[in-house]
Write a protein that holds these residues in place. Structure first.
Motif, PDB file in Angstrom:
ATOM      1  N   PHE A  69      -1.442  14.923 -23.510  1.00 20.77           N
ATOM      2  CA  PHE A  69      -1.034  14.819 -24.914  1.00 20.77           C
ATOM      3  C   PHE A  69      -0.876  13.364 -25.338  1.00 20.77           C
ATOM      4  O   PHE A  69      -0.172  12.582 -24.698  1.00 20.77           O
ATOM      5  CB  PHE A  69       0.276  15.581 -25.091  1.00 20.77           C
ATOM      6  N   THR A  70      -1.528  12.989 -26.429  1.00 25.07           N
ATOM      7  CA  THR A  70      -1.529  11.664 -27.075  1.00 25.07           C
ATOM      8  C   THR A  70      -2.158  10.563 -26.217  1.00 25.07           C
ATOM      9  O   THR A  70      -2.022   9.383 -26.531  1.00 25.07           O
ATOM     10  CB  THR A  70      -0.111  11.204 -27.528  1.00 25.07           C
ATOM     11  N   GLU A  71      -2.867  10.915 -25.168  1.00 26.11           N
ATOM     12  CA  GLU A  71      -3.502   9.890 -24.337  1.00 26.11           C
ATOM     13  C   GLU A  71      -4.900   9.544 -24.871  1.00 26.11           C
ATOM     14  O   GLU A  71      -5.341  10.070 -25.883  1.00 26.11           O
ATOM     15  CB  GLU A  71      -3.548  10.356 -22.883  1.00 26.11           C
ATOM     16  N   THR A  72      -5.587   8.641 -24.156  1.00 29.75           N
ATOM     17  CA  THR A  72      -6.917   8.190 -24.556  1.00 29.75           C
ATOM     18  C   THR A  72      -7.754   7.913 -23.311  1.00 29.75           C
ATOM     19  O   THR A  72      -7.216   7.778 -22.206  1.00 29.75           O
ATOM     20  CB  THR A  72      -6.851   6.884 -25.372  1.00 29.75           C
ATOM     21  N   CYS A  73      -9.066   7.783 -23.516  1.00 28.71           N
ATOM     22  CA  CYS A  73      -9.944   7.416 -22.403  1.00 28.71           C
ATOM     23  C   CYS A  73      -9.504   6.096 -21.773  1.00 28.71           C
ATOM     24  O   CYS A  73      -9.489   5.951 -20.550  1.00 28.71           O
ATOM     25  CB  CYS A  73     -11.389   7.291 -22.875  1.00 28.71           C
ATOM     26  N   GLU A  74      -9.162   5.116 -22.616  1.00 22.36           N
ATOM     27  CA  GLU A  74      -8.854   3.784 -22.102  1.00 22.36           C
ATOM     28  C   GLU A  74      -7.618   3.776 -21.209  1.00 22.36           C
ATOM     29  O   GLU A  74      -7.521   2.958 -20.292  1.00 22.36           O
ATOM     30  CB  GLU A  74      -8.685   2.780 -23.242  1.00 22.36           C
ATOM     31  N   LYS A  75      -6.701   4.684 -21.440  1.00 22.93           N
ATOM     32  CA  LYS A  75      -5.513   4.762 -20.599  1.00 22.93           C
ATOM     33  C   LYS A  75      -5.879   5.082 -19.154  1.00 22.93           C
ATOM     34  O   LYS A  75      -5.099   4.798 -18.228  1.00 22.93           O
ATOM     35  CB  LYS A  75      -4.554   5.831 -21.150  1.00 22.93           C
ATOM     36  N   TYR A  76      -7.053   5.638 -18.938  1.00 21.54           N
ATOM     37  CA  TYR A  76      -7.477   6.056 -17.600  1.00 21.54           C
ATOM     38  C   TYR A  76      -8.447   5.083 -16.951  1.00 21.54           C
ATOM     39  O   TYR A  76      -9.002   5.385 -15.884  1.00 21.54           O
ATOM     40  CB  TYR A  76      -8.070   7.468 -17.674  1.00 21.54           C
ATOM     41  N   HIS A  77      -8.640   3.911 -17.536  1.00 18.96           N
ATOM     42  CA  HIS A  77      -9.600   2.977 -16.977  1.00 18.96           C
ATOM     43  C   HIS A  77      -9.235   2.524 -15.565  1.00 18.96           C
ATOM     44  O   HIS A  77     -10.130   2.354 -14.719  1.00 18.96           O
ATOM     45  CB  HIS A  77      -9.777   1.776 -17.897  1.00 18.96           C
ATOM     46  N   GLU A  78      -7.975   2.313 -15.283  1.00 19.19           N
ATOM     47  CA  GLU A  78      -7.600   1.909 -13.927  1.00 19.19           C
ATOM     48  C   GLU A  78      -7.958   3.010 -12.922  1.00 19.19           C
ATOM     49  O   GLU A  78      -8.555   2.750 -11.877  1.00 19.19           O
ATOM     50  CB  GLU A  78      -6.111   1.595 -13.837  1.00 19.19           C
ATOM     51  N   LEU A  79      -7.611   4.246 -13.255  1.00 17.23           N
ATOM     52  CA  LEU A  79      -7.917   5.367 -12.363  1.00 17.23           C
ATOM     53  C   LEU A  79      -9.430   5.540 -12.215  1.00 17.23           C
ATOM     54  O   LEU A  79      -9.935   5.795 -11.111  1.00 17.23           O
ATOM     55  CB  LEU A  79      -7.292   6.651 -12.905  1.00 17.23           C
ATOM     56  N   ILE A  80     -10.168   5.401 -13.313  1.00 14.98           N
ATOM     57  CA  ILE A  80     -11.628   5.506 -13.267  1.00 14.98           C
ATOM     58  C   ILE A  80     -12.210   4.434 -12.348  1.00 14.98           C
ATOM     59  O   ILE A  80     -13.149   4.696 -11.579  1.00 14.98           O
ATOM     60  CB  ILE A  80     -12.220   5.387 -14.685  1.00 14.98           C
ATOM     61  N   TYR A  81     -11.645   3.246 -12.399  1.00 16.15           N
ATOM     62  CA  TYR A  81     -12.080   2.144 -11.533  1.00 16.15           C
ATOM     63  C   TYR A  81     -11.968   2.533 -10.060  1.00 16.15           C
ATOM     64  O   TYR A  81     -12.919   2.336  -9.284  1.00 16.15           O
ATOM     65  CB  TYR A  81     -11.220   0.920 -11.857  1.00 16.15           C
ATOM     66  N   TYR A  82     -10.832   3.107  -9.672  1.00 12.17           N
ATOM     67  CA  TYR A  82     -10.648   3.516  -8.275  1.00 12.17           C
ATOM     68  C   TYR A  82     -11.613   4.639  -7.904  1.00 12.17           C
ATOM     69  O   TYR A  82     -12.180   4.662  -6.808  1.00 12.17           O
ATOM     70  CB  TYR A  82      -9.214   3.970  -8.027  1.00 12.17           C
ATOM     71  N   MET A  83     -11.777   5.590  -8.791  1.00  9.85           N
ATOM     72  CA  MET A  83     -12.672   6.713  -8.514  1.00  9.85           C
ATOM     73  C   MET A  83     -14.113   6.240  -8.355  1.00  9.85           C
ATOM     74  O   MET A  83     -14.824   6.646  -7.432  1.00  9.85           O
ATOM     75  CB  MET A  83     -12.574   7.745  -9.648  1.00  9.85           C
ATOM     76  N   HIS A  84     -14.537   5.360  -9.259  1.00 11.82           N
ATOM     77  CA  HIS A  84     -15.915   4.876  -9.230  1.00 11.82           C
ATOM     78  C   HIS A  84     -16.172   4.043  -7.978  1.00 11.82           C
ATOM     79  O   HIS A  84     -17.216   4.203  -7.304  1.00 11.82           O
ATOM     80  CB  HIS A  84     -16.200   4.062 -10.496  1.00 11.82           C
ATOM     81  N   VAL A  92     -15.102  11.241 -18.939  1.00 12.80           N
ATOM     82  CA  VAL A  92     -13.850  11.482 -19.658  1.00 12.80           C
ATOM     83  C   VAL A  92     -14.147  11.538 -21.147  1.00 12.80           C
ATOM     84  O   VAL A  92     -15.029  10.823 -21.642  1.00 12.80           O
ATOM     85  CB  VAL A  92     -12.802  10.387 -19.334  1.00 12.80           C
ATOM     86  N   MET A  93     -13.421  12.397 -21.843  1.00 11.26           N
ATOM     87  CA  MET A  93     -13.648  12.598 -23.279  1.00 11.26           C
ATOM     88  C   MET A  93     -12.306  12.552 -24.007  1.00 11.26           C
ATOM     89  O   MET A  93     -11.303  13.059 -23.510  1.00 11.26           O
ATOM     90  CB  MET A  93     -14.308  13.971 -23.494  1.00 11.26           C
ATOM     91  N   ASP A  94     -12.305  11.923 -25.186  1.00  9.03           N
ATOM     92  CA  ASP A  94     -11.120  11.985 -26.041  1.00  9.03           C
ATOM     93  C   ASP A  94     -11.058  13.371 -26.696  1.00  9.03           C
ATOM     94  O   ASP A  94     -11.997  13.770 -27.397  1.00  9.03           O
ATOM     95  CB  ASP A  94     -11.173  10.918 -27.137  1.00  9.03           C
ATOM     96  N   HIS A  95      -9.954  14.077 -26.479  1.00  2.00           N
ATOM     97  CA  HIS A  95      -9.780  15.367 -27.137  1.00  2.00           C
ATOM     98  C   HIS A  95      -9.806  15.194 -28.660  1.00  2.00           C
ATOM     99  O   HIS A  95      -9.502  14.112 -29.180  1.00  2.00           O
ATOM    100  CB  HIS A  95      -8.418  15.990 -26.776  1.00  2.00           C
ATOM    101  N   ARG A  96     -10.117  16.247 -29.378  1.00  4.50           N
ATOM    102  CA  ARG A  96      -9.975  16.208 -30.834  1.00  4.50           C
ATOM    103  C   ARG A  96      -8.529  15.827 -31.169  1.00  4.50           C
ATOM    104  O   ARG A  96      -7.578  16.276 -30.524  1.00  4.50           O
ATOM    105  CB  ARG A  96     -10.347  17.548 -31.454  1.00  4.50           C
TER     106      ARG A  96
END
Length: 329
Positions: A69-84, A92-96
């Motif tokens: 709730f109220t999050e964004t794709c960019e908030k997950y960039h650190e986690l995406i970095y580790y995963m990648h 990852v997609m921004d919800h409506r």
């Protein structure tokens, strides 16, 4: 850091993921993480929904992130970095109503949805049209947090056979309403909708605070709190802050629907659920009930606030090792 039932049947060996520390966090994000991600990202919009896809050759698999709730794709960039860096493609997609996606209400700080089934169908369209064609025949894994955990669970129940494994991070099956019983909260939302106030702000929730205190947030890392708060101040589309009466009523109904016996039994893949020991946003009881109703559910309890994925770096490392070990078992 991690308490409770340990996973069994794995290799027993966990690869180590080195995470950003508190002291140099902002500098490392700007000088290392963001430039690294820009080299592999594919950005786009699908029916007004913004998404990011981080490709790589010969991946271990593709992880689809379904956030909260109220999050964004960019908030997950650190986690995406580790995963990648650990060998995975990430989508990852921004919800409506979130981030750079379209809004369902004129108030851009407000999150509103007519039905959680719309979130599920948005996710399915994203997976079908953007993720599967880029998956290179490798497995799909789900990583879902909070509200995304509820959406992701409903998705797994409705569309079996797409994801091979799922991580649910503090999933929102029961919202902590404080002293207000669920039936009273649902009745309040129902009456508000009947009175034509379904798109109005829920009276218990406040607006965006550009100086939000660390103590009021949901993560244990002050550096991560401060960094993302700065991004929210700089980007108006990241400032969604409160729910409508319609969203709140739908969220409570969706959580109950996700954990019903008749729906939960449809999940036949392994599920790893992380439970935050100091969570004040969602309740543990419904998470326990859900786990009792699926055939392959495992739980790890973390000494953390709600946003387990935003702990300090030294505590993130064993958490991520458990996730990557689970996906590869």
């Amino acid at each position: 850091m991690i308490l409770g039932e340990k996973m069994t049947g794995g290799s027993g060996q966990r690869e180590v993921c080195h995470c950003l520390n508190e002291e140099s966090y902002e500098a490392r994000m700007m000088e290392t993480v963001e430039p690294y991600l820009r080299r592999s990202v594919i950005r786009g919009k699908m029916n007004g929904l913004y998404f990011e896809f981080y490709a790589r050759p010969k991946p271990r698999g593709t992880i689809v992130i379904c956030y909260g709730f109220t999050e964004t794709c960019e908030k997950y960039h650190e986690l995406i970095y580790y995963m990648h860096r650990s060998g995975y493609q990430v989508a990852v997609m921004d919800h409506r109503g979130h981030g750079k996606s379209f809004r369902e209400a004129e108030d851009t700080y407000l999150v509103h949805v007519e039905s959680f089934s719309l979130y599920v169908e948005d996710l399915h369209r994203f997976v079908r049209t953007e993720v599967l064609p880029k998956a290179q025949g490798r497995p799909l894994y789900l990583y879902a947090h909070s509200m995304g955990g509820c959406i992701g669970t409903l998705y797994l129940e409705q569309y079996p056979g797409i994801f091979q494994k799922a991580v649910l991070n503090a999933p929102m099956f029961g919202i902590n309403n404080g002293a207000i019983p669920d039936f009273a909260a649902m009745l309040l939302c129902h009456v508000a909708v009947l009175l034509g106030k379904g798109r109005k702000r829920l009276f218990t929730m406040g607006g965006f605070d550009p100086q939000e205190p660390f103590e009021r947030g949901g993560c244990d890392s002050r550096a991560r709190h401060d960094y993302y708060l700065k991004l929210r101040r700089e980007n108006p589309e990241y400032r969604t802050s409160y729910a409508s009466y319609g969203w709140a009523g739908e969220a409570m109904r969706a959580g109950k629907r996700a954990i019903t016996q008749g729906n939960a039994v449809n999940i036949r893949i392994p599920v790893l659920l992380f439970q935050a020991a100091r969570d004040t946003f969602v309740r543990a009881g419904e998470q326990e009930l859900f786990l009792s109703r699926i055939p392959e559910g495992k739980k790890l309890i973390v000494d953390s606030r709600h946003e387990i994925n935003r702990m300090t770096g030294d505590r993130l490392e064993p958490y991520l090792s458990e996730i990557f070990g689970f996906y590869q078992e």
